[in-house]
Design a protein around this motif. Structure first.
Motif, PDB file in Angstrom:
ATOM      1  N   TYR A  99      66.827  35.868  31.272  1.00 52.58           N
ATOM      2  CA  TYR A  99      66.468  34.928  32.620  1.00 52.58           C
ATOM      3  C   TYR A  99      67.763  34.769  33.389  1.00 52.58           C
ATOM      4  O   TYR A  99      68.856  34.799  33.013  1.00 52.58           O
ATOM      5  N   ILE A 100      67.658  34.242  34.757  1.00 53.74           N
ATOM      6  CA  ILE A 100      68.852  34.082  35.611  1.00 53.74           C
ATOM      7  C   ILE A 100      68.589  32.878  36.275  1.00 53.74           C
ATOM      8  O   ILE A 100      67.220  32.273  36.680  1.00 53.74           O
ATOM      9  N   GLY A 101      69.603  31.847  36.841  1.00 51.83           N
ATOM     10  CA  GLY A 101      69.326  30.637  37.584  1.00 51.83           C
ATOM     11  C   GLY A 101      70.608  29.909  37.169  1.00 51.83           C
ATOM     12  O   GLY A 101      71.852  30.261  36.753  1.00 51.83           O
ATOM     13  N   ASN A 102      70.322  28.650  37.414  1.00 54.71           N
ATOM     14  CA  ASN A 102      71.383  27.538  37.432  1.00 54.71           C
ATOM     15  C   ASN A 102      71.030  26.705  36.380  1.00 54.71           C
ATOM     16  O   ASN A 102      70.135  26.067  36.230  1.00 54.71           O
ATOM     17  N   GLY A 103      72.144  26.560  35.531  1.00 52.27           N
ATOM     18  CA  GLY A 103      71.836  25.407  34.451  1.00 52.27           C
ATOM     19  C   GLY A 103      72.555  24.255  34.630  1.00 52.27           C
ATOM     20  O   GLY A 103      73.875  24.452  35.242  1.00 52.27           O
ATOM     21  N   LEU A 104      72.214  23.143  34.577  1.00 54.84           N
ATOM     22  CA  LEU A 104      72.822  21.884  34.827  1.00 54.84           C
ATOM     23  C   LEU A 104      73.677  21.414  33.791  1.00 54.84           C
ATOM     24  O   LEU A 104      74.920  20.771  34.337  1.00 54.84           O
ATOM     25  N   PHE A 105      73.725  21.373  32.575  1.00 55.81           N
ATOM     26  CA  PHE A 105      74.581  21.119  31.579  1.00 55.81           C
ATOM     27  C   PHE A 105      75.323  22.270  30.632  1.00 55.81           C
ATOM     28  O   PHE A 105      74.635  23.410  30.835  1.00 55.81           O
ATOM     29  N   LYS A 325      68.113  23.389  31.878  1.00 57.32           N
ATOM     30  CA  LYS A 325      68.953  22.523  31.232  1.00 57.32           C
ATOM     31  C   LYS A 325      70.459  23.216  30.783  1.00 57.32           C
ATOM     32  O   LYS A 325      71.214  22.784  31.325  1.00 57.32           O
ATOM     33  N   ILE A 326      70.282  24.126  29.872  1.00 55.35           N
ATOM     34  CA  ILE A 326      71.391  24.795  29.504  1.00 55.35           C
ATOM     35  C   ILE A 326      71.065  26.126  29.237  1.00 55.35           C
ATOM     36  O   ILE A 326      70.053  26.723  28.703  1.00 55.35           O
ATOM     37  N   PHE A 327      72.343  26.908  29.611  1.00 56.32           N
ATOM     38  CA  PHE A 327      72.084  28.462  29.636  1.00 56.32           C
ATOM     39  C   PHE A 327      72.298  28.917  28.460  1.00 56.32           C
ATOM     40  O   PHE A 327      72.906  28.551  27.582  1.00 56.32           O
ATOM     41  N   GLY A 328      71.335  29.998  27.896  1.00 53.66           N
ATOM     42  CA  GLY A 328      71.031  30.495  26.505  1.00 53.66           C
ATOM     43  C   GLY A 328      70.371  29.778  25.433  1.00 53.66           C
ATOM     44  O   GLY A 328      69.944  30.147  24.455  1.00 53.66           O
ATOM     45  N   GLU A 329      69.691  28.508  26.043  1.00 52.69           N
ATOM     46  CA  GLU A 329      68.644  27.886  25.124  1.00 52.69           C
ATOM     47  C   GLU A 329      67.281  28.264  25.926  1.00 52.69           C
ATOM     48  O   GLU A 329      67.220  29.001  26.847  1.00 52.69           O
ATOM     49  N   SER A 332      64.055  25.650  29.792  1.00 49.03           N
ATOM     50  CA  SER A 332      63.019  24.702  30.393  1.00 49.03           C
ATOM     51  C   SER A 332      63.888  23.773  31.410  1.00 49.03           C
ATOM     52  O   SER A 332      65.159  23.651  31.368  1.00 49.03           O
ATOM     53  N   GLY A 333      63.083  23.267  32.313  1.00 49.44           N
ATOM     54  CA  GLY A 333      63.777  22.551  33.625  1.00 49.44           C
ATOM     55  C   GLY A 333      62.912  22.107  34.407  1.00 49.44           C
ATOM     56  O   GLY A 333      61.793  21.550  34.263  1.00 49.44           O
ATOM     57  N   PHE A 334      63.177  22.334  35.713  1.00 49.53           N
ATOM     58  CA  PHE A 334      62.199  22.025  36.769  1.00 49.53           C
ATOM     59  C   PHE A 334      62.536  22.739  38.161  1.00 49.53           C
ATOM     60  O   PHE A 334      63.596  23.476  38.139  1.00 49.53           O
ATOM     61  N   GLY A 335      61.648  22.493  39.103  1.00 48.16           N
ATOM     62  CA  GLY A 335      61.939  23.363  40.461  1.00 48.16           C
ATOM     63  C   GLY A 335      62.170  22.258  41.304  1.00 48.16           C
ATOM     64  O   GLY A 335      62.289  20.970  41.160  1.00 48.16           O
ATOM     65  N   CYS A 336      62.843  22.725  42.393  1.00 43.29           N
ATOM     66  CA  CYS A 336      63.220  22.175  43.740  1.00 43.29           C
ATOM     67  C   CYS A 336      62.682  22.692  45.041  1.00 43.29           C
ATOM     68  O   CYS A 336      62.823  24.119  45.415  1.00 43.29           O
ATOM     69  N   LEU A 337      61.730  21.919  45.662  1.00 45.58           N
ATOM     70  CA  LEU A 337      61.227  22.427  46.765  1.00 45.58           C
ATOM     71  C   LEU A 337      61.919  21.702  48.035  1.00 45.58           C
ATOM     72  O   LEU A 337      62.074  20.556  48.320  1.00 45.58           O
ATOM     73  N   PHE A 338      62.806  22.482  48.686  1.00 49.05           N
ATOM     74  CA  PHE A 338      63.275  21.917  50.026  1.00 49.05           C
ATOM     75  C   PHE A 338      62.277  22.073  51.391  1.00 49.05           C
ATOM     76  O   PHE A 338      62.002  23.384  51.509  1.00 49.05           O
ATOM     77  N   VAL A 339      62.231  21.131  52.169  1.00 48.23           N
ATOM     78  CA  VAL A 339      61.457  21.131  53.215  1.00 48.23           C
ATOM     79  C   VAL A 339      62.119  20.769  54.364  1.00 48.23           C
ATOM     80  O   VAL A 339      62.608  19.715  54.492  1.00 48.23           O
ATOM     81  N   LYS A 340      62.172  21.503  55.417  1.00 45.75           N
ATOM     82  CA  LYS A 340      62.944  21.170  56.422  1.00 45.75           C
ATOM     83  C   LYS A 340      62.265  20.072  57.302  1.00 45.75           C
ATOM     84  O   LYS A 340      60.886  20.007  57.434  1.00 45.75           O
ATOM     85  N   LYS A 341      62.880  19.034  57.622  1.00 45.92           N
ATOM     86  CA  LYS A 341      62.303  17.888  58.066  1.00 45.92           C
ATOM     87  C   LYS A 341      61.459  18.113  59.534  1.00 45.92           C
ATOM     88  O   LYS A 341      60.249  17.418  59.704  1.00 45.92           O
ATOM     89  N   SER A 342      61.828  18.702  60.260  1.00 42.39           N
ATOM     90  CA  SER A 342      61.093  19.186  61.432  1.00 42.39           C
ATOM     91  C   SER A 342      59.856  20.055  61.269  1.00 42.39           C
ATOM     92  O   SER A 342      58.962  20.327  62.029  1.00 42.39           O
ATOM     93  N   SER A 343      59.791  20.717  60.038  1.00 43.90           N
ATOM     94  CA  SER A 343      58.745  21.633  59.635  1.00 43.90           C
ATOM     95  C   SER A 343      57.682  20.906  58.797  1.00 43.90           C
ATOM     96  O   SER A 343      56.633  21.418  58.877  1.00 43.90           O
ATOM     97  N   ALA A 344      57.985  19.745  58.449  1.00 43.79           N
ATOM     98  CA  ALA A 344      57.057  18.825  57.528  1.00 43.79           C
ATOM     99  C   ALA A 344      55.873  18.376  58.258  1.00 43.79           C
ATOM    100  O   ALA A 344      54.578  18.461  57.651  1.00 43.79           O
ATOM    101  N   VAL A 345      55.662  18.642  59.493  1.00 39.63           N
ATOM    102  CA  VAL A 345      54.464  18.065  60.288  1.00 39.63           C
ATOM    103  C   VAL A 345      53.294  19.199  59.922  1.00 39.63           C
ATOM    104  O   VAL A 345      52.388  18.744  60.252  1.00 39.63           O
ATOM    105  N   GLY A 463      77.092  22.475  33.815  1.00 40.00           N
ATOM    106  CA  GLY A 463      76.911  23.676  33.950  1.00 40.00           C
ATOM    107  C   GLY A 463      77.016  24.089  35.686  1.00 40.00           C
ATOM    108  O   GLY A 463      77.659  25.211  36.203  1.00 40.00           O
ATOM    109  N   LEU A 464      76.715  23.149  36.511  1.00 37.93           N
ATOM    110  CA  LEU A 464      77.119  23.213  38.071  1.00 37.93           C
ATOM    111  C   LEU A 464      78.479  23.156  38.372  1.00 37.93           C
ATOM    112  O   LEU A 464      78.964  23.789  39.358  1.00 37.93           O
ATOM    113  N   ASP A 465      79.268  22.597  37.453  1.00 39.72           N
ATOM    114  CA  ASP A 465      80.712  22.348  37.802  1.00 39.72           C
ATOM    115  C   ASP A 465      81.156  23.603  37.406  1.00 39.72           C
ATOM    116  O   ASP A 465      82.273  23.927  38.200  1.00 39.72           O
TER     117      ASP A 465
END
Length: 640
Positions: A99-105, A325-329, A332-345, A463-465
């Motif tokens: 898997y690929i992605g961003n580990g927090l810790f 949470k941790i790469f190589g484990e 598990s973690g979570f997703g993030c949905l970014f919504v442009k404020k002008s598009s939320a309507v 992980g992010l640092d």
């Protein structure tokens, strides 16, 4: 203030826009560097041109010496090796490519928290900490929050303190402006795409156009839910065998006009999570010019790739990313949905109360939930019990495309009130996260305080640092050298005594390329030319401490110059191939493949170990020997 990477991207985009054609480089110097890169990749295995015996492979040390002579710049990425040794030492004998992605810790944080918990547990007067009581317990728990997406975005959902800290750190890491975008925590990609399908107005904006060359569960959920709301679904096609976007067909779908006011939703990743094929930013511009809402999927992008997403140029309406949470484990973690404020309507007309939005709750050493906004320990009876948590989470997985029942909403919302009664929103002071110079050594980095601080608590996102300290250019260059070396190494493995030089490995997608992504799709073939079941290869790799992924390629388009029957020989039986009478049928054919993903911590030894493992299939009896050995150890036999 723009980061150096964004300034660099600005220069690249300026020259790119000068070329009116799609997916072409307009720089002779760039073409030259690509040519030189290909030559270096080939020379990295010189003088070897073919391997037919797994027992005669050169040593790791010998090939690494050749590799660094071909790519001397690889040695400049030593900081990644130092970080891996000191912070992710659980990867010493584990090749993690599934898997690929961003580990927090980091993994070392897990040990530190675990040790601190054991020490604190010996004192009854010790205060609760943002820690856990065993190495298998995560840094936080997830609680689902059924809500209407528009109300949540418009009025602002009630955040826990941990929500705020993590949201601010991720927003900074993703280089996204909080003035322009709102962020919602979600359980995963599937729940995010269902959340969008439940709330997006497909009744008026009826088109859904997706760009995926593989079977994606989240996309299937989005397609299924949107169809039930009357959407017209279209999918991009990918040219065999390089799996590049079939530009003419996609351009036609993007630019075709409809009588209705709004076009619909264009779901676009910048690269394939399986084949490593990269796609042009120009598709975003073309879609915006033709009135599409854009959902940008960044799950296939590696750490710091967001620095090149060009949000200053193409600001998508919605953006999805995931963090584990941790790469190589267990990822598990979570997703993030970014919504442009002008598009939320666009969600304003939706009355759906959807499950998918979550809140993050820190775990104490006693397994309770800790809220720093409270001045006292929250009593266990005031917290959701494990059974209640399970009930709320089951609601997510069992919910249909329509909204959940009012009764179920009230039950889960009542659970939320138990937690939210003790929550207060506070202003969070977010520390300035600066890009560390690539020459900064690991000891200097570890002593640098890059934490988010609230009250008397510090949360380090190592992980992010680590990704911040390495930077985009170093991470991308490192993965580029490694994946292209591996492709070249795989392509020179050939079965012995083969009259036509039968290759052991088939690569799907781009071969050796300067600008390919850090992912690889492949299959292994036996001495008779038959594909070895990818699931079987996965199991055998796992026994060698190598974690590989698997999946199914789809939406494949065959040009007239390719013999479709030959291309499908390893996919279906002769009887099944006779049923494929037109190209639509062939587009529906899926190709099961093995996948490997490469991140900032991947090293040359990982590549060598995978290559050496694949070479074992040059032995015609390898699978049978492994089955016998597996049975001899009194373990469950592998089914071929």
């Amino acid at each position: 203030m723009q980061s150096p990477c964004i300034r660099e991207a600005s220069t690249c985009f300026h020259s790119f826009f000068m070329n009116p054609s799609f997916d072409k480089l307009d720089s002779e110097s760039a073409a030259t560097s690509h040519h030189e890169f290909t030559n270096s990749t080939v020379s990295s295995l010189y003088p070897y041109t073919q391997f037919t015996n797994h027992e005669s492979l050169p040593s790791h040390e010998e090939l690494f010496s050749n590799f660094t002579r071909a790519y001397p710049q690889y040695l400049e990425t030593y900081l990644a090796d130092q970080i891996r040794v000191q912070e992710y030492y659980h990867l010493l004998n584990h090749v993690c490519l599934d898997y690929i992605g961003n580990g927090l810790f980091s993994f070392s944080q897990q040990d530190i928290h675990y040790s601190a918990t054991l020490t604190a547990s010996t004192s009854t007067s010790a205060p609760p900490t943002l820690s856990f009581n065993s190495s298998t317990v995560p840094f936080f728990h997830i609680l689902n929050k059924p809500a209407n997406l528009y109300s949540w975005l418009h009025h602002g959902g009630q955040e826990s303190e941990l929500d705020t800290i993590i949201r601010k750190r991720i927003t900074s890491f993703m280089n996204i402006s909080e003035d322009e975008y709102s962020m919602v925590f979600t359980a995963n990609q599937s729940s995010t795409y269902k959340l969008l399908a439940d709330n997006y107005p497909f009744h008026s904006n009826r088109d859904l156009l997706t760009v995926y060359d593989f079977v994606n569960e989240a996309v299937e959920i989005l397609i299924d839910c949107s169809k039930k709301k009357g959407a017209q679904v279209m999918s991009a096609e990918f040219s065999w065998p390089k799996m590049s976007i079939h530009s003419r067909n996609l351009r036609k779908m993007v630019t075709s006009k409809r009588k209705n006011k709004g076009r619909g939703l264009f779901v676009f990743p910048l690269q394939s999570r399986m084949t490593g094929a990269r796609y042009s930013y120009q598709w975003l511009r073309k879609a915006q010019e033709n009135g599409w809402h854009i959902l940008l999927d960044s799950t296939a992008s590696g750490p710091k790739e967001m620095e090149t997403l060009g949000l200053s140029f193409f600001k998508p309406d919605f953006l999805y990313c995931s963090f584990y949470k941790i790469f190589g484990e267990n990822p598990s973690g979570f997703g993030c949905l970014f919504v442009k404020k002008s598009s939320a309507v666009v969600f304003k007309s939706s009355t759906s109360t959807s499950i998918g939005i979550i809140s993050l709750l820190p775990a104490t050493r006693h397994g309770q939930f800790l809220d720093k906004s409270s001045s006292f320990d929250i009593d266990t009876e005031q917290q959701p019990s494990p059974s209640e948590l399970k009930k709320a989470n089951l609601a997510l997985s069992s919910s249909s495309c329509s909204s959940v029942s009012v009764q179920q909403d009230e039950e889960v919302i009542e659970l939320e009130k138990l937690k939210e009664a003790n929550e207060k929103q506070e202003d969070i002071i977010s520390s300035e996260i600066t890009e560390l110079n690539n020459s900064l050594n690991i000891n200097q980095f570890r002593n640098r305080n890059v934490t988010s601080t609230t009250g008397d608590s510090d949360i380090e996102f190592r992980g992010l640092d680590h990704a911040d300290s390495l930077g985009l250019i170093l991470i991308r260059s490192r993965s580029r050298y490694l994946v292209n070396w591996l492709i070249n190494a795989m392509m020179i493995l050939q079965h012995p005594h083969s009259e036509f030089g039968l290759p052991l490995v088939k690569i799907y997608g781009p071969k050796v390329r300067f600008d390919r992504g850090p992912a690889l799709a492949l299959n292994i073939f036996d001495w008779k030319g038959e594909k070895v079941d990818p699931k079987l290869v996965q199991k055998l790799a796992d026994r060698n401490n190598i974690s590989l992924g698997s999946g199914v390629l789809k939406n494949i388009w065959f040009s007239d110059k390719h013999e479709e029957e030959n291309a499908l020989l390893h996919i279906r039986t002769p009887e099944h191939r006779k049923l494929l009478k037109n190209k639509k049928d062939r587009l529906d054919v899926g190709v099961s493949v093995l996948t490997a993903s490469f991140g900032m911590l991947t090293n040359f030894e990982d590549m060598y170990r995978l290559w050496a493992f694949a070479s074992k299939f040059l032995d015609a009896d390898f699978v049978e020997k492994e089955r016998w050995r597996y049975t001899a150890l009194n373990q469950r036999a592998i089914e071929v």
